[in-house]
Design a protein around this motif. Structure first.
Motif, PDB file in Angstrom:
ATOM      1  N   GLU A  52      15.133  11.465  -6.377  1.00 23.95           N
ATOM      2  CA  GLU A  52      13.970  10.212  -6.169  1.00 23.95           C
ATOM      3  C   GLU A  52      14.268  10.046  -5.027  1.00 23.95           C
ATOM      4  O   GLU A  52      13.452   9.514  -4.090  1.00 23.95           O
ATOM      5  CB  GLU A  52      14.956   9.003  -7.122  1.00 23.95           C
ATOM      6  N   ARG A  53      15.188  10.587  -4.422  1.00 20.72           N
ATOM      7  CA  ARG A  53      15.425   9.629  -2.226  1.00 20.72           C
ATOM      8  C   ARG A  53      14.811  10.808  -1.728  1.00 20.72           C
ATOM      9  O   ARG A  53      13.494  10.415  -0.689  1.00 20.72           O
ATOM     10  CB  ARG A  53      17.139  10.318  -2.151  1.00 20.72           C
ATOM     11  N   LYS A  56      10.753   9.756  -2.577  1.00 15.96           N
ATOM     12  CA  LYS A  56      10.733   8.730  -1.583  1.00 15.96           C
ATOM     13  C   LYS A  56      10.322   8.986  -0.072  1.00 15.96           C
ATOM     14  O   LYS A  56       9.071   9.029   0.514  1.00 15.96           O
ATOM     15  CB  LYS A  56      11.810   7.592  -1.734  1.00 15.96           C
ATOM     16  N   THR A  60       6.510   9.200   1.005  1.00 14.79           N
ATOM     17  CA  THR A  60       6.346   8.077   2.144  1.00 14.79           C
ATOM     18  C   THR A  60       5.780   8.377   3.931  1.00 14.79           C
ATOM     19  O   THR A  60       4.855   7.673   3.989  1.00 14.79           O
ATOM     20  CB  THR A  60       7.313   6.969   2.611  1.00 14.79           C
ATOM     21  N   ASN A  76       7.883   0.711   2.453  1.00 12.01           N
ATOM     22  CA  ASN A  76       8.552   0.636   1.537  1.00 12.01           C
ATOM     23  C   ASN A  76       7.477   1.161   0.487  1.00 12.01           C
ATOM     24  O   ASN A  76       6.727   0.092  -0.305  1.00 12.01           O
ATOM     25  CB  ASN A  76       8.651  -0.126   1.320  1.00 12.01           C
ATOM     26  N   ILE A  77       7.837   2.321  -0.411  1.00  9.75           N
ATOM     27  CA  ILE A  77       6.603   2.825  -0.534  1.00  9.75           C
ATOM     28  C   ILE A  77       6.456   2.118  -2.710  1.00  9.75           C
ATOM     29  O   ILE A  77       5.177   2.067  -3.130  1.00  9.75           O
ATOM     30  CB  ILE A  77       6.739   4.256  -1.600  1.00  9.75           C
ATOM     31  N   GLU A  78       7.495   1.446  -2.529  1.00 10.07           N
ATOM     32  CA  GLU A  78       6.789   0.847  -4.149  1.00 10.07           C
ATOM     33  C   GLU A  78       6.771  -0.571  -3.837  1.00 10.07           C
ATOM     34  O   GLU A  78       5.797  -1.075  -4.850  1.00 10.07           O
ATOM     35  CB  GLU A  78       8.516   1.198  -5.315  1.00 10.07           C
ATOM     36  N   LEU A 141       9.101   2.416  -8.629  1.00 19.50           N
ATOM     37  CA  LEU A 141       9.298   3.189  -8.052  1.00 19.50           C
ATOM     38  C   LEU A 141       8.711   4.466  -8.149  1.00 19.50           C
ATOM     39  O   LEU A 141       7.877   5.363  -8.149  1.00 19.50           O
ATOM     40  CB  LEU A 141      10.899   3.399  -7.340  1.00 19.50           C
ATOM     41  N   LEU A 145       5.519   6.893  -7.511  1.00 23.78           N
ATOM     42  CA  LEU A 145       5.916   8.455  -7.172  1.00 23.78           C
ATOM     43  C   LEU A 145       5.176   8.795  -7.970  1.00 23.78           C
ATOM     44  O   LEU A 145       4.727  10.089  -7.621  1.00 23.78           O
ATOM     45  CB  LEU A 145       8.323   8.414  -7.339  1.00 23.78           C
TER      46      LEU A 145
END
Lengths: 912, 128
Positions: A52-53, A56, A60, A76-78, A141, A145
């Protein structure tokens, strides 16, 4: 509704929604299964936190690499996609399409509406998307994603479909192909295969070897490799850092989605470079053709000017018919002319032939590359050169004729003048003192006898005078001929002739006067010694005959043939036959003298001088001796001349024998060439070889021509003007020889052009033979060209629908204008071939070139010098910059160029 | 070329602004040693159905075009809202084969099908 997922359109099977409900969504958890293009995103399952990290960070960065084009970014993508506005912007940038106008409000339902517009757009691209707008608006999130991955897969990866495979497999195949030459790289997947960083480095090195030295990299330093690749990609390829080197290296198995996302950016970066390279090479091709053609045109113009200038220089010399009236001067001119024929003209003739073949080659090239035909500058058309050449040859022919005629005239003049002088000398010698004698009053103191003697003497003089009439007439006739022939120093001749004639008239007058005076006195003159009288009567004409004979014996002759010399010899023999009678006469005269002496001796008297004549017997004796001596001399002169004429005849035969061999040889070569040109057997290369063999054998035959030239020079130097032993003259041989050369050169050039056409058009030998057969079929006259009627039939046979009406006439006229731009009225095989092989699709060259420039300039309507210098070789970039006009559109930048007008102008076109 | 075969047609074009393109591509000019002609015409433009590919341009606004440079003709056209042209219709239209060609083998008899010589009866013409 426990999960959302997308699936591609191609999937046929259970509806995915149903499958999800049935819990079958976890059946393909193996991410290594690359044969399956679709995958699932599980809502419930927990995503590996490390993955997930990674996602992200990578997603991004990927979003920002596109959003920066419109001057924005996300952090911040979410959160940043919650209101849907940046999401719509992102979709517009990556799809290059317009989305509906977003709602302006800030309320939740406005946000949901905007996100839905974005999701609808994605769905419209053939992707089934199972995510609710609410989940995005709520900042989920995992779902966000998932949605971004869907977008990446659809817009950045799906298009990379190498050989119709799935998107993922296509990208993998691309990586494998590009990295296959590199050691230590074996791309089998999108996680472990990229772990040591060498795969990234190999991809970079493969496309931009200038950026890193792959040979220095090792497997043992993955972190450095990864960082090297990421740094270079960021700095030189404009690909932001999307991955973290340590995470890639440390994790046992990285998330393949992030690696795919990053690799896809490589793919797009390099495919742009590749396209630019292709565009640049297309432009180079076009420009090179133009540059070469321009060079050929310049070369043609230069050669043509050269040749025309040479002809212009030579013509006045050949047309100059001014004579210096000397044999030496004219001989020198003839020598100069021979040098012109042998050393100056031949190289110019080959220059002319080269010019013709160059011209045809150039036209073929222009047609093959869809360029306008080349028309040389005014006065340098092929026809002009042919005309000038014809003019030169005309002048040349006249010049040689004139020179030979002039030589003959000068020879004849020379001969006549000598003859004139000689006859005058003899006559003047005779007439010297005669006037004084005629005027003398000697008779007044004379005795009667003497007086009678004087009277008789005068009678003798009168017959002497009459005998000289003939010679005086001859002298006048010679003077007349000299006048007619335009002798240079005619004045002196005329003066002398006039003086002689005046004197002659005066002699006549005086003679008459003296005669009447003597007749008056004769009444008192007694009959004088009959012996003396008889002597006097015989001696005078005999002496005169002797003078004449002597004159004839040293008379000069001027002849050209054996027959003429035989005539002279015959005449001389006849003369010799009369010598017996002359001898008898001589003896008679001498007997008279002897008798007189005897008589005086008998009578014891001193012999008085003969009162009837002053011709002494000694004089007759010496003249007779002289004549007798001259006869053998004359014999010898005639024999010498006879030998000379025989030698001339030998020279004629020598020339004739050689010419009778050389002439037919050249004629055979002409026939052979004619056969070869009518029918091509075997391949073009074999045909070319045959022609070149002929050319070689012709070159080897050259010494025979030179030998003949030598004989011809001999003949000319001996002043031989006719030769009945051979129908060939040097001029005929020269022309045939030069024609043979010219035609051979032309044929070879034509065949080369055909080979060039063959290669350029990529048509087969078989097709070429079909064209040739069709052409030969209609070329009834075997002249290797078709007249319009034949050509029309040929076109119809080749499938052209040319009707027998006005429309058909019009169509045909257009084609004629095309294949025969210079209106010769005939169609050569080359232009026929050209016409038949011209690409039927008539691809638009201007549009192609414009497109290539557009690619180079990254879709801008203008191009800068910087781009041109970067993408094209220096001289071609320079060539473009010199010729391009500044771009005038409102969207231009300073120093930008208008490539569209330039492309059109290359082909003589413009869009209006 | 016998020009009487291509009738001269007057063509009048107009447009609303200088930014609107006429919609055709001009080819040739005395400096290119090619006659001025229409290379192609785009649909839905002021030239559509008025000019045709292959038209030879003989006059522009009354000026004889036979010795005009490409650039001069271009400038006349670019700077006009209305233009009067005279064209010879189809003078330079391309002619293409519409049938497969006849084969002339090297072994074929030298005789010619009379239909080939007598083009007045093209329909009788057949392969041999």
């Amino acid at each position: 509704m426990s999960a959302y997922f997308y699936e591609s359109n191609e999937q046929n099977g259970m509806p995915s929604k149903q499958r999800a409900v049935n819990g079958g969504h976890s059946q393909r958890s193996s991410v290594d299964d690359y044969m399956m293009p679709e995958e699932e995103w599980e809502r419930e399952s927990v995503l590996d936190p490390a993955w997930e990290r990674q996602q992200k960070k990578t997603f991004t960065a990927w979003c920002n690499s596109h959003l920066r084009k419109v001057g924005t970014s996300i952090e911040n993508i979410e959160e940043d996609f919650q209101n849907g506005l940046k999401l719509m912007l992102l979709l517009e940038v990556i799809s290059n399409e317009q989305l509906p106008k977003p709602d302006r409000g800030r309320m939740r339902f406005h946000k949901i509406a905007n996100v839905n517009k974005a999701l609808d757009f994605i769905t419209s691209k053939g992707v089934k998307l199972m995510v609710g707008a609410e989940e995005i608006v709520d900042g989920n999130l995992k779902m966000t994603l998932g949605m971004i991955w869907t977008i990446i897969l659809r817009f950045a990866i799906q298009d990379i479909s190498v050989e119709e495979m799935s998107a993922k497999e296509g990208l993998l195949l691309w990586c494998q192909r590009k990295t296959s030459p590199y050691k230590n790289v074996n791309v089998q997947n999108f996680h472990t295969s990229f772990k040591d960083g060498l795969a990234f480095c190999a991809l970079i090195h493969r496309h931009r070897p200038d950026l890193l030295d792959y040979s220095k990299l090792t497997k043992d330093d993955p972190l450095s490799n990864l960082n090297l690749a990421f740094d270079i990609a960021e700095k030189h390829l404009d690909i932001p850092k999307m991955l973290d080197a340590e995470e890639i290296n440390n994790s046992i198995k990285s998330d393949e989605k992030v690696v795919m996302t990053y690799v896809s950016s490589y793919y797009h970066a390099f495919s742009t470079t590749q396209k630019a390279e292709q565009a640049a090479s297309r432009i180079c091709k076009v420009l090179t053709i133009n540059q070469e053609n321009e060079q050929m045109m310049e070369e043609y113009e230069r050669l043509a000017s050269d040749l025309l200038e040479w002809i212009k220089q030579k013509r006045p010399w050949l047309e100059n018919r001014a004579t210096d009236n000397t044999l030496d001067g004219t001989q020198a001119k003839l020598g100069e002319f021979r040098d012109y024929c042998r050393s100056q003209k031949p190289p110019k003739l080959s220059q002319k032939a080269k010019l013709e073949t160059d011209f045809n080659t150039l036209q073929t090239r222009l047609r093959l590359s869809n360029r306008p035909a080349f028309t040389p500058n005014e006065g340098k058309l092929l026809a002009d050169i042919v005309d000038a050449w014809k003019g030169l040859e005309l002048a040349e022919k006249g010049f040689e004729d004139w020179l030979l005629k002039e030589l003959r005239r000068l020879e004849r003049l020379d001969h006549l003048v000598k003859k004139f002088q000689h006859k005058c000398d003899i006559h003047e010698e005779w007439s010297n003192g005669k006037i004084d004698l005629l005027k003398s009053a000697d008779f007044k103191q004379c005795s009667l006898n003497d007086l009678r003697a004087l009277s008789r003497k005068h009678l003798a003089f009168e017959s002497d005078l009459a005998a000289h009439q003939d010679r005086v007439e001859q002298i006048a006739a010679i003077a007349q001929e000299l006048n007619v022939l335009g002798y240079e120093k005619i004045q002196a001749i005329n003066q002398r002739c006039q003086k002689l004639c005046n004197e002659w008239d005066e002699l006549g007058d005086l003679t008459q006067k003296r005669r009447s005076t003597l007749t008056e006195a004769e009444k008192i003159v007694e009959r004088i010694d009959s012996l003396f009288l008889e002597y006097a009567k015989k001696a005078a004409p005999y002496s005169n005959w002797l003078d004449g004979a002597r004159e004839d014996l040293i008379d000069m002759f001027f002849i050209h043939t054996l027959d003429e010399i035989c005539g002279l010899i015959e005449a001389h023999n006849q003369f010799k036959a009369t010598l017996g009678d002359a001898d008898a006469e001589y003896k008679t005269i001498m007997r008279l003298v002897d008798d007189a002496q005897q008589t005086s001796k008998d009578n014891n008297l001193d012999l008085p001088p003969n009162p009837y004549t002053n011709i002494q017997s000694e004089e007759i004796k010496s003249k007779w001796n002289e004549v007798q001596a001259l006869v053998p001399q004359r014999d010898q002169d005639l024999q010498t001349e006879y030998a000379k004429q025989q030698q001339n005849e030998r020279f004629r035969l020598q020339f004739a024998q050689k010419a009778n061999v050389v002439g037919p040889w050249i004629e055979r070569q002409h026939e052979l060439l004619q056969q070869l040109t009518v029918q091509v057997v075997g391949t073009l290369e074999q045909h070319q070889k045959k022609l070149e063999t002929m050319e070689t054998s012709a070159a080897q035959y050259r010494p025979h021509i030179d030998e003949l030239e030598k004989y011809n020079q001999q003949i000319q130097e001996c002043m031989i003007f006719e030769n009945r032993h051979t129908p060939y003259t040097m001029e005929v041989i020269r022309v045939a020889w030069e024609q043979l050369h010219t035609q051979l050169t032309r044929q070879i050039a034509e065949v080369k052009n055909q080979i060039y056409t063959l290669e350029k058009k990529g048509i087969s030998e078989e097709q070429m033979n079909e064209f040739r057969a069709a052409f030969a079929h209609f070329d009834k006259s075997r002249s290797r060209r078709l007249d319009p009627k034949e050509f029309r039939s040929c076109l119809i046979a080749c499938g052209y629908n040319i009707r027998e009406d006005r429309q058909g006439d019009a169509d045909f006229q257009r084609i004629m204008a095309n294949v025969d731009p210079t209106h010769t009225g005939f169609v050569t095989f080359e232009s026929f071939l050209d016409f038949m092989t011209r690409e039927c699709s008539e691809e638009d060259s201007v549009d192609q070139l414009t497109l290539a420039f557009k690619t180079l300039s990254a879709d801008k309507p203008y191009i800068t010098a910087e781009v041109l210098k970067r993408e094209l070789p220096p001289d071609q970039a320079h060539w473009c910059i010199q010729r391009m006009k500044p771009y005038t559109g409102a969207d231009g930048v300073p120093g930008s160029y208008d490539y569209k007008t330039f492309s059109s102008a290359l082909y003589g076109e413009s869009d209006l | 070329m016998d020009n009487s075969l291509f009738p001269t047609v007057p063509v009048f074009l107009d447009r609303s602004s200088l930014d609107q393109s006429w919609g055709f591509r001009l080819q040739g000019g005395i400096d290119y040693r090619l006659p001025l002609s229409i290379k192609k015409v785009s649909p839905n433009t002021p030239s559509h159905n008025k000019l045709y590919a292959g038209d030879g341009v003989t006059a522009i606004d009354g000026q004889d075009a036979s010795s005009m440079k490409h650039e001069d003709a271009e400038n006349l056209l670019r700077n006009a809202l209305q233009i009067q042209l005279a064209v010879r219709r189809g003078q330079f239209a391309a002619v293409r084969p519409s049938r497969p060609p006849v084969k002339f083998g090297a072994s074929s008899q030298p005789h010619v099908n009379s239909a080939l010589q007598n083009t007045t009866t093209p329909n009788n013409y057949r392969r041999f």
